[in-house]
Design a protein around this motif. Structure first.
Motif, PDB file in Angstrom:
ATOM      1  N   GLN A 157       0.825  -1.210   0.000  1.00 24.41           N
ATOM      2  CA  GLN A 157       0.000   0.000   0.000  1.00 24.41           C
ATOM      3  C   GLN A 157       0.861   1.263   0.000  1.00 24.41           C
ATOM      4  O   GLN A 157       0.579   2.214  -0.720  1.00 24.41           O
ATOM      5  CB  GLN A 157      -0.938  -0.003   1.204  1.00 24.41           C
ATOM      6  N   GLU A 160       2.300   1.794  -3.443  1.00 22.67           N
ATOM      7  CA  GLU A 160       1.275   2.320  -4.360  1.00 22.67           C
ATOM      8  C   GLU A 160       1.030   3.809  -4.127  1.00 22.67           C
ATOM      9  O   GLU A 160       0.888   4.574  -5.077  1.00 22.67           O
ATOM     10  CB  GLU A 160      -0.032   1.527  -4.201  1.00 22.67           C
ATOM     11  N   ARG A 161       1.003   4.235  -2.856  1.00 27.96           N
ATOM     12  CA  ARG A 161       0.816   5.656  -2.544  1.00 27.96           C
ATOM     13  C   ARG A 161       1.972   6.496  -3.085  1.00 27.96           C
ATOM     14  O   ARG A 161       1.783   7.575  -3.608  1.00 27.96           O
ATOM     15  CB  ARG A 161       0.694   5.876  -1.034  1.00 27.96           C
ATOM     16  N   GLN A 162       3.195   5.952  -2.955  1.00 27.91           N
ATOM     17  CA  GLN A 162       4.364   6.685  -3.419  1.00 27.91           C
ATOM     18  C   GLN A 162       4.416   6.796  -4.932  1.00 27.91           C
ATOM     19  O   GLN A 162       4.931   7.776  -5.470  1.00 27.91           O
ATOM     20  CB  GLN A 162       5.641   6.036  -2.876  1.00 27.91           C
ATOM     21  N   ARG A 163       3.889   5.796  -5.636  1.00 23.84           N
ATOM     22  CA  ARG A 163       3.851   5.839  -7.098  1.00 23.84           C
ATOM     23  C   ARG A 163       2.770   6.788  -7.605  1.00 23.84           C
ATOM     24  O   ARG A 163       2.874   7.294  -8.713  1.00 23.84           O
ATOM     25  CB  ARG A 163       3.614   4.445  -7.655  1.00 23.84           C
ATOM     26  N   ALA A 164       1.726   7.030  -6.803  1.00 20.34           N
ATOM     27  CA  ALA A 164       0.584   7.876  -7.256  1.00 20.34           C
ATOM     28  C   ALA A 164       0.930   9.339  -7.258  1.00 20.34           C
ATOM     29  O   ALA A 164       1.868   9.873  -6.834  1.00 20.34           O
ATOM     30  CB  ALA A 164      -0.614   7.626  -6.356  1.00 20.34           C
TER      31      ALA A 164
END
Length: 164
Positions: A157, A160-164
């Motif tokens: 998770q 994913e937050r860092q990629r967004a």
């Protein structure tokens, strides 16, 4: 787990380091249905964990009723090294003192004189013991090569937050 997968985990250097420690924590279900987790000395013979106890130990009737157990062998340093093992118990009643009992107490610091006194005391106290033999059916080195699934989910998770 398949036997070859268990062997692969138990043959890793970290596992081998942990399997020569003095104590494991033995988790089992007591006769009243509540969980128990006790520290107990052990030895590893290359295929099984062997612990020894008195012939009148309350845990024996619980282990006869439900032979499924879990073991934790770990270190007290950061990051921790943790070996988790699950297995089934076989109880082996023996006359005298099992060799494993004398071996598992062999790493404590004792002078040769103290060792002789300790062994004489043990031999005078016990006319027999019970070997608690655990054959591993599952093994995992936690935090070193594998994270708990809940932590793995948090890492996914976060990524994913860092990629967004």
């Amino acid at each position: 787990m398949r036997p070859n997968e268990i062997a692969e985990v138990l043959n890793r250097p970290i596992s081998q380091e942990l399997l020569v420690r003095d104590l494991t924590r033995l988790a089992y279900v007591a006769k009243d249905g509540t969980p128990r987790n006790i520290p107990i000395g052990f030895t590893w013979n290359g295929a099984e964990i062997v612990m020894c106890t008195t012939k009148n130990a309350p845990k024996l009737s619980a282990l006869r009723k439900n032979p499924t157990v879990a073991l934790t062998i770990d270190t007290e340093v950061h990051p921790p090294k943790i070996l988790l093992i699950r297995g089934r118990v076989e109880l082996d009643y023996v006359d005298g003192i099992p060799d494993e009992y004398l071996q598992m107490n062999g790493t404590y610091e004792m002078t040769p004189e103290q060792r002789v006194e300790w062994e004489a005391e043990v031999r005078s106290l016990y006319d027999g013991m019970v070997r608690i033999v655990v054959t591993p059916t599952w093994a995992l080195i936690d935090f070193e090569t594998t994270l708990p699934t809940a932590v793995e989910e948090l890492v996914r998770q976060r990524n994913e937050r860092q990629r967004a």
